[in-house]
Write an enzyme that holds these catalytic residues in place. Structure first.
Site, PDB file in Angstrom:
ATOM      1  N   GLY A 105       0.835  -1.200   0.000  1.00 53.87           N
ATOM      2  CA  GLY A 105       0.000   0.000   0.000  1.00 53.87           C
ATOM      3  C   GLY A 105       0.864   1.242   0.000  1.00 53.87           C
ATOM      4  N   ASP A 136     -10.280   8.909  10.041  1.00 53.76           N
ATOM      5  CA  ASP A 136     -10.268   8.657   8.593  1.00 53.76           C
ATOM      6  C   ASP A 136     -10.990   7.363   8.237  1.00 53.76           C
ATOM      7  OD1 ASP A 136      -9.686   9.115   5.951  1.00 53.76           O
ATOM      8  OD2 ASP A 136      -7.555   8.669   6.103  1.00 53.76           O
TER       9      ASP A 136
END
Ligand SMILES: Nc1ncnc2c1ncn2[C@@H]1O[C@H](COP(=O)(O)OP(=O)(O)OP(=O)(O)O)[C@@H](O)[C@H]1O
Ligand SMILES: [Mg+2]
Lengths: 249, 309
Positions: free
Chosen positions: B33, B145
């Protein structure tokens, strides 16, 4: 905790300056006054990332102890946030590392500390970042080529104010445009912490003309002398954090 | 540090990172990622797989490590990935970077999972997430988030896991990291100061975004209630989602228990449910209910027959 003030200029532009003073020189002069110069370069949709003309964007921020980023208009909002926060953190880190060398009695880089100590330092940096007073002067390039990006600029500033308001520390912001009729820069909004006032400002934005970036930057510095002072905004706290320390990173 | 704000780091497969402080050596397997704050690699130590986050910006590492340490204090199902190591390493002869090592979660992003396994999974997933969120809130933080990218479903345990603690913010402070569509500030429905309702708003948008009818990325108008109307597959949840979007739940468990009520209603093949052909239940379970409802109806019939005879 005793908090200070961080001063920043945020320049939003789409290209190279083409008149007057060298903006890179001007920005290093501004940095010496303890004001960081951040620059966001706004790309056109059909532009490739990092075209030549925009390299100036990085140079201005570098010499201004600030942060730069080159982005497409649609991510402008997030970018304004990130750039401001990172520049603020950089300034605080510069300040903290100076404090550290006082504690450890020598030139101490935060990077040289063991991870645990660094974690503690980080907490201090974050506390300061949340509570420090912030003065941001937003300088918007309104030359002809920026015309169709103005909607995005407006949104981004709107959004930015929302983030400023979420902080515990005080903030003041003001908005300037350049170029303007018969003058290098024009004040669109004097220093304020009222978020609602942005909306009234933006219809006034009219794009046109040349891009005297250096001269415009130089002019806006004077504005930092007129920041209103309030009870919580005493001048004596102003020198606790000096943006020029950001250069040690 | 330069003024570059692209803190991603390029490492090659088989590259070895030797921790300067703790002396552990990790072998990079592959990139898993990359984001705004750094890069995440799958790495090996001995015969164990771990996730390694490395950044050009050491404060990113320090900040996330601080959060992961807080999270570790909590008993029960982990709130985030388990923190294993924090260190610095030379990634080339002159570049020393900070990194941390955490448990590797072999999972599927929640959006892929739901696409594959059906919307009915939203219930168990939501329950697990809301329990975690509640614990985070009790610790004095909000997750911040929250978005489908940050929710992985563990392939083995089928449990929902939260990755990426970059947005975790102490209550009362300015949200540290958020993503446009899941941020109530973007929709002009509130501020960006950390409170419980901020997370629950994002949670509701997560659910909305998993409805195949919803095209959140193309909404020009900033009206989340229009998006809510698009969410046809989530019809039975509309009142709950509306409450979450308008900040009417004071804590995650309240939201969880109201979802529970709907869930039980969905699962009960009551008489009225079978009579009304246009029951929202039908389109709420486009794929998943297929089999389970047949089983349930049959189970109900058996139950009925068995006890009558
Ligand atoms: N412990 C982990 N195990 C497995 N995969 C992980 C783990 N941590 C992160 N990932 C994967 O890597 C991706 C990026 O990680 P993360 O979100 O932490 O990076 P980031 O830099 O914060 O990105 P962004 O800011 O864009 O969210 C995650 O979406 C997830 O798919
Ligand atoms: Mg992420």
């Amino acid at each position: 905790m005793h908090t200070g003030t961080i001063r920043q200029i945020l320049l939003i532009t789409d290209g190279c300056s083409n008149q007057g003073e060298d903006p890179i020189k001007v920005s290093s002069m501004i940095a010496q006054k303890g004001i960081a110069v951040n620059v966001i370069g706004v790309l056109d949709d059909d532009q490739t990332e990092e075209p030549v003309g925009l390299s100036e964007v990085n140079d201005i921020a570098n010499s201004g102890n600030g942060i730069s980023r080159i982005v497409y208009a649609d991510v402008l909002s997030e970018t304004v946030q990130t750039v401001t926060r990172q520049a603020m953190t950089q300034t605080i880190q510069g300040f903290v590392s100076k404090e550290l060398s006082q504690i450890f009695g020598q030139e101490t880089n935060e990077e040289d500390l063991p991870p645990e100590t660094r974690g503690e330092v980080q907490k201090v940096v974050e506390d300061l970042g949340e509570t420090v007073n912030l003065q941001v002067l937003i300088l918007v390039d309104t030359s002809a080529s920026m015309q169709h990006k103005m909607e995005a600029v407006k949104d981004a500033i709107d959004d930015f104010i929302l983030s400023l308001q979420a902080r515990t520390g005080d903030h003041y912001y003001s908005i300037y445009q350049f170029p303007a009729r018969n003058q290098v820069v024009k004040e669109l909004l004097p220093w304020t912490n009222d978020g609602k006032r942005v909306n009234k400002v933006f219809p006034k934005l009219a794009a046109g003309g040349i891009t005297p970036t250096g001269a415009a930057l130089k002019q806006t510095v004077k504005a930092f002398q007129n920041v209103p002072s309030s009870e919580e905004w005493r001048d004596d706290s102003d020198d606790i954090i000096d943006s020029s320390y950001g250069s040690s990173y | 540090m330069t003024s570059s704000i692209h803190p991603t780091v390029r490492l090659t497969s088989q590259q070895r990172l030797e921790g300067i402080w703790n002396k552990r050596t990790y072998t990079i397997v592959r990139l898993i990622g990359e984001g705004a704050r750094g890069s995440i690699y799958l790495a090996r130590i001995g015969n164990r797989y771990v996730a390694l986050k490395i950044s050009q910006d050491s404060s990113v590492i320090s900040a996330e490590v601080n959060v992961l340490k807080e999270f570790k204090k909590v008993q029960g199902p982990p709130l985030g990935p388990l923190l294993l190591d924090v260190d610095d390493a030379y990634i080339s002869h002159d570049l020393k970077l900070a990194f941390y090592v955490m448990e590797y979660i072999d999972g599927v992003p929640v959006s892929d999972w739901v696409k594959r396994e059906g919307l009915s999974w939203l219930f168990p997933i939501s329950f697990q997430l809301l329990k975690k969120l509640h614990k985070i809130h009790q610790l004095g933080y909000i997750y911040g988030d929250l978005k489908p990218d940050n929710i992985l479903i563990d392939r083995k345990t089928k449990q929902a896991r939260l990755v990426d603690v970059g947005g975790v913010t102490a209550l009362g402070r300015a949200i540290r990291e958020y993503t446009t569509w899941f941020d109530r500030g973007y929709w002009r429905l509130g501020d960006r100061r950390a409170d419980v309702t901020y997370d629950l708003f994002a949670f509701a948008v997560c659910l909305l975004s998993l409805d195949p009818h919803v095209t959140i990325h193309n909404t020009k108008e900033r009206d989340i209630y229009k998006v809510l109307n698009q969410a046809k597959s989530l019809k039975p949840l509309t009142p709950i989602l509306k409450k979450a979007l308008s900040g009417q739940y004071n804590n995650a468990l309240e939201l969880k228990s109201e979802l529970g009520v709907i869930n039980r209603k969905q699962l009960q093949p009551t008489k009225s449910n079978r009579k009304t052909a246009t029951n929202p239940k039908i389109d709420f379970w486009p794929e998943a209910l297929g089999l389970s409802s047949i089983i349930l109806v049959h189970a109900g019939l058996f139950y009925f027959l068995f006890y009558r005879i």
